[in-house]
Design an enzyme around this catalytic site. Structure first.
Site: not given
Length: 247
Positions: A122, A221, A223
């Site tokens: 990002c 994102h 993660e």
């Protein structure tokens, strides 16, 4: 279901993955508004699950000596990159963090010089683009005409994405055709990076440097995904870089 944890081969250490961190005022227990070094635990969890060792890096632009002991660098998400870094005046809606810009650009320059694997997430992808001579859209809804990439405070959007066949992004994300998102800025000009992924509205979703073994930026994102493939790929590239034997 989240992928099972990888382990280093006997006698081999886990690759060390530096994760750039925020400095923000936070509240916990009896404390209010204390400036703290922090990063969402999901980044560290994804690194650990892939067989790496997460090392949190607070903003520090004095030097990049820590890169000498790292095996990979993960530029995490967060506030906007300062527009002065790419020759623009700040939009009133831009919220930058000069300390992060300064510290991360020092780290990134050293990591690239050492050919360490680098992943930008990002904001991290946007910083990569700026470091490579690119520019950003300071408020994406003005460009695409909708709020789909950040629907509401704390709410992730989801949308289709496509990747260039044969690219690093396509290799890492084989079979992925939708991604999450939470950003109001985006890469306008990637500079010397190659664009290898787009959203359906044309927003750049992936960039990379084909001249280096592993330099990848993703606008979403990973993660927070069940399978955080770009982070897993970063750890594996770091293991290959040092021959640490992570599988």
């Amino acid at each position: 279901m989240r992928a099972s944890r990888s382990r280093a081969a006997p006698g081999r250490r886990r690759p060390l993955i530096g994760i750039s961190a925020y400095v923000e005022p936070v509240d916990w227990a009896a404390w209010r508004g204390v400036r703290a070094v922090l990063v969402p635990e999901a980044y560290a969890r994804a690194v650990t699950a892939a067989g790496g060792r997460a090392v949190v890096l607070p903003p520090d632009d004095v030097d990049a000596d820590v890169v000498a002991v790292l095996d990979g660098l993960l530029l995490a998400g967060g506030a906007d990159v300062g527009p002065g870094r790419y020759g623009q005046r700040p939009d009133p809606r831009t919220e930058d963090r000069p300390d992060r810009d300064a510290g991360e650009l020092v780290l990134l320059a050293a990591a690239l010089a050492a050919e360490l694997p680098v992943l930008g997430v990002c904001r991290g992808m946007q910083l990569l683009a700026v470091a490579y001579g690119g520019t950003l859209h300071q408020h994406l809804p003005d460009v695409v005409g909708h709020e789909g990439h950040r629907p509401a405070p704390g709410v992730y959007g989801t949308h289709p994405a496509r990747f260039v066949p044969g690219s690093l992004a396509a290799s890492v994300l084989a079979g992925v055709d939708r991604v999450n998102s939470y950003h109001h800025q985006a890469v306008a000009d990637p500079g010397r990076l190659a664009v290898t992924g787009w959203a359906e509205d044309g927003v750049i979703e992936a960039v990379e440097d084909p001249a280096l073994p592993f330099v990848l930026g993703v606008q979403w994102h990973p993660e927070n995904d069940e399978e955080p493939r770009p982070i897993t790929a970063l750890v594996r590239a770091a293991a290959e870089h040092v021959g640490s034997g992570v599988t």
